[in-house]
Design an enzyme around this catalytic site. Structure first.
Site, mmCIF file in Angstrom:
data_model
loop_
_atom_site.group_PDB
_atom_site.id
_atom_site.type_symbol
_atom_site.label_atom_id
_atom_site.label_comp_id
_atom_site.label_asym_id
_atom_site.label_seq_id
_atom_site.Cartn_x
_atom_site.Cartn_y
_atom_site.Cartn_z
ATOM 1 N N HIS A 254 -2.063 -6.223 -8.858
ATOM 2 C CA HIS A 254 -3.269 -5.554 -8.384
ATOM 3 C C HIS A 254 -4.456 -6.490 -8.283
ATOM 4 O O HIS A 254 -5.366 -6.232 -7.505
ATOM 5 C CB HIS A 254 -3.531 -4.284 -9.188
ATOM 6 N N ARG B 231 -7.615 3.701 -2.118
ATOM 7 C CA ARG B 231 -7.040 3.610 -3.477
ATOM 8 C C ARG B 231 -8.109 4.007 -4.495
ATOM 9 O O ARG B 231 -8.939 3.186 -4.882
ATOM 10 C CB ARG B 231 -6.589 2.178 -3.764
ATOM 11 N N ASN C 30 4.964 -1.189 -0.333
ATOM 12 C CA ASN C 30 5.042 -2.138 -1.455
ATOM 13 C C ASN C 30 6.000 -1.610 -2.513
ATOM 14 O O ASN C 30 6.872 -2.321 -3.002
ATOM 15 C CB ASN C 30 3.670 -2.351 -2.096
ATOM 16 N N CYS D 244 1.529 2.298 4.968
ATOM 17 C CA CYS D 244 0.295 1.693 4.441
ATOM 18 C C CYS D 244 0.529 0.574 3.430
ATOM 19 O O CYS D 244 -0.393 0.179 2.744
ATOM 20 C CB CYS D 244 -0.615 2.758 3.849
#
Ligand code: PEP
Ligand code: MG
Length: 746
Positions: free
Chosen positions: A361, A468, A626, A674
């Site tokens: 992240h 997010r 992902n 996405c």
């Protein structure tokens, strides 16, 4: 030969310090030092070899060998006994050097006369600087005491080097030469700036100390403070079992008597407390760097960390060393968490890490901030100093530290070319991503910060395909309040000016750990209690977030999606919770959105096989590539070694996407992609060829993806993929790239 005492050693260090305190040229100082050491150690020869470049050592000063060999005799790392010392970072001590393995005869030095050889590395916390050697004619092994004494001298030389005591000659080249680091791309883009170390190195200005008793008092007091602080860490209530185990090991080091004893012995030999800490830090690094075991390597980090803490306590140099951040800062760190990176925010021009991973992240934050990121730049924190010039090539995963002007010039050309490409992309901003054969793909952007929103207009994105929301939770020290969130979401919608924004509810767990939530003790957190699983099990936070979203809409349309839905029942539950909040808000007299769309993120293969009713119920589905990819290939997105093995353009994966496309088509459910791959032009083309018509990516990717889509015929691209399928290729990449190379430029 008489035994050496600690007093001898202290005397030598004092004389050494006097030499260094007397103004003189670097070479003169080096010559005096070799003379001094030979005299004090009662050996015929003392020589200093220093690194010319990362691979080559050069004889820079000698007492006893032929002077003509100085600056002439060179050897490669690992070559001869000197090269062996440098390579292993460990002493070589032999009574019969010529018959020692690896001995290299160097006639120009006249060294065949000398039988015994003792070489110790000159190094500073893992940074190899050179080798210090003493030799004598008589065949004898040097005593442990002599080795220790020479080690201490080498340590002082290393510290003085750091302080620039040897000027432009020899050692002076340290931290001044250009160094190239080859790492891995974390985020594309190029940046030129100045180094800003996340954790600056402590500078030791006093390697030699006169009064060992005072120094011993200092080190004992500092170790005492360190131990208390580590004990306090262990007292923290929020620790889980694993964290406790790791901290216990950490405490063991802090309380190690051997560690303190060795440092006290170094002090008795004349080192200051600070230099003693560094000497042991270097030695421990060398020992442990030879260890392949991951657990022990982690302990190496622990010991490093403890040594750094101890140095900070001793020198009073906190994290903030008083240095001011340079202009155009490029952050250099061993690793960094997403919250810390967000703290720096957009002032950074680039980020370079020694560790990290593409899927982490921190990398996603770097991407959100559009900052070039290079990971796995090994040893850069040892080499770089605050303020050094640095070039970050995020495309190639390369970093140039203190670059030559020619390199900097061609790099600037590259930046200029990228700027020109951006201008070209800007000219496409208001044009659709329509292929030559008339298929239009909607391009949306991913966001997570308020600061991302200006890019919405600039990039030409049609909306925000993924917001997010967890980044707002990650950057705080406590759970944000509903009103705060409502205000923020409202500002996001204002900035979107009527374009759709898909708010993804809180996706925590895995590597996204909130500082104020009890961490879970899970062996595989990516497959653990995360995202919607937490939301459904602890509905308080989810409810609060849904209320904030509904209030933020103030009657405007609202789009909500849930992360990591794995089976239909989870979607039903999350959707019901949303509708319940909607009714509650209505009954409280608050405005409700004029339209509410509720979608699911498809991030696990199982959801692709959910009952038809799931596809009928969802207003839209967004593929979180992902996560989907990591579960499809069973390859951890955080683990560079396995992540890179599997190509997104693998036909199995593309065929799987195609199935999802057809399931959505059967129920007329809107589908988007996405994950990060949507922002890679060739991948985006392949997704479009498989039938995806909405892609969401970071804003900087919209231009390149649109430019590529506009110059190709999608039907032909599809035919190339079919050819690859018929030929039994694993990946379509090779054929697709070959075909693309033959397409007209625009
Ligand atoms: C994904 O998994 O592709 C995704 C978009 O979510 P995240 O990267 O935040 O897990
Ligand atoms: Mg995900």
């Amino acid at each position: 030969m008489p035994e050496r005492s600690e007093g001898d050693s202290r005397k030598l260090l004092r004389r050494l310090r006097d030499v260094l305190a007397t103004p003189a040229k670097g070479q003169v100082r080096l010559d005096r030092i070799t003379h001094l050491i030979a005299d004090s150690m009662r050996t015929e020869v003392c020589s200093i070899y220093l690194f010319r470049d990362a691979e080559t050592l050069e004889l820079c000063a000698t007492e006893g060998l032929k002077k003509a060999a100085v600056h002439k005799t060179r050897m490669k790392l690992g070559e001869g006994l000197v090269g062996r010392v440098a390579k292993a970072g460990l002493p070589v001590n032999t009574a019969d050097a010529p018959s020692e393995k690896g001995f290299r005869y160097m006639p120009e030095t006249g060294e065949e006369l000398y039988s015994s050889f003792l070489g110790v590395p000159i190094q500073r916390v893992g940074e190899k600087l050179g080798v210090l050697v003493v030799q004598s004619k008589s065949a004898r092994r040097y005593s442990e005491d002599e080795i220790e004494a020479l080690d201490v001298v080498a340590m002082v030389l290393a510290e003085m080097t750091e302080l620039g005591a040897f000027g432009g000659d020899g050692l002076g080249a340290l931290h001044k030469q250009p160094v190239l680091f080859r790492g891995t791309t974390g985020q594309e883009g190029a940046a030129e700036g100045r180094v800003w170390l996340h954790e600056p190195r402590v500078v030791v200005t006093n390697p030699v100390a006169d009064d060992p008793l005072t120094e011993i008092d200092r080190i004992r007091a500092a170790v005492g403070v360190l131990r208390v602080s580590v004990d306090d860490l262990l007292e923290a209530e929020s620790l889980d079992k694993d964290q406790k185990a790791v901290l216990e090991a950490y405490r063991m080091f802090a309380h190690s008597r051997g560690w303190l004893r060795r440092m006290e012995e170094d002090i008795q030999r004349g080192l200051s407390a600070e230099a003693a800490v560094e000497k042991e830090q270097s030695a421990a690094r060398n020992r442990l760097e030879q260890v392949p075991d991951a657990y022990l390597r982690d302990r190496l980090h622990d010991l490093d960390d403890l040594s750094n803490r101890l140095l900070r306590i001793l020198t009073g140099q906190g994290k903030d060393t008083g240095a001011t951040m340079p202009e155009n800062p490029v952050l250099v760190a061993r690793n960094i968490g997403p919250a810390e990176l967000l703290d720096y925010g957009r002032k950074l021009k680039g980020v370079v890490l020694e560790e990290g991973s593409v899927g982490s992240h921190a990398a996603i934050v770097a991407r959100a901030l559009a900052i070039p990121l290079v990971i796995h730049a090994e040893r850069i924190t040892t080499e770089a100093l605050n303020g050094d010039a640095i070039l970050v090539d995020g495309d190639q995963g390369v970093v140039h530290l203190r670059p030559e002007e020619t390199v900097a010039r061609s790099f600037r050309d590259k930046i200029a070319m990228q700027a020109a490409a951006q201008t070209r992309y800007a000219s496409l901003r208001d044009l659709p991503a329509t292929t030559r054969d008339g298929v239009t793909v909607a391009l949306h952007m991913n966001a997570g910060l308020m600061a991302d929103l200006p890019s919405l207009v600039g990039s030409g994105a049609e909306g925000v395909g993924l917001f997010r929301t967890e980044l707002q939770f990650l950057i705080r020290n406590q759970m944000p309040r509903r009103d705060e969130l409502a205000q923020l979401y409202s500002r996001v919608m204002d900035a979107a000016q009527g374009r759709p924004v898909a708010f993804r509810t809180l996706d925590i767990g895995s590597d996204k750990v909130l500082p104020y939530m009890k961490p879970q003790d899970e062996p595989n957190p990516a497959m653990g209690w995360r995202a919607i699983r937490v939301g459904l099990d602890k509905p308080g936070v989810l409810r609060m977030q849904l209320q904030a979203l509904i209030r933020a809409a103030k009657g405007r349309p609202l789009t909500v999606m849930f992360p990591f839905i794995t089976e239909f029942s989870e979607f039903i539950e999350a959707r019901s919770a949303t509708l319940r909040e909607l009714h509650r808000e209505k009954s409280l007299g608050h405005a409700v959105p004029e339209r509410l769309e509720i979608g699911a993120m498809l991030e696990t293969p199982s959801l692709a096989y959910a009952p038809q009713a799931f596809f009928d119920m969802t207003d839209f589905i967004s593929i979180g590539g992902n996560d989907l990819k990591q579960f499809f290939f069973a390859a951890d997105r955080e683990n560079e070694r396995v992540r890179k093995r599997y190509d997104t353009l693998n036909l199995s994966f593309l065929s799987f996407l195609e199935q999802i496309v057809s399931r959505c088509a059967a129920s007329n459910t809107r589908l988007s992609f996405c994950g990060e791959d949507a922002g890679r032009p060739v991948e985006a083309l392949a997704f479009a060829a498989m039938g995806l018509r909405v892609l969401s990516m970071r804003p900087a990717s919209i231009g390149p993806v649109k430019a590529l889509l506009r110059r190709v015929d999608l039907g032909q691209a599809r035919a190339v993929i079919e050819e690859a399928r018929a030929a039994g290729d694993s990946s379509v990449r090779a054929r697709l790239m070959e075909w693309l190379a033959a397409q007209p430029a625009s």
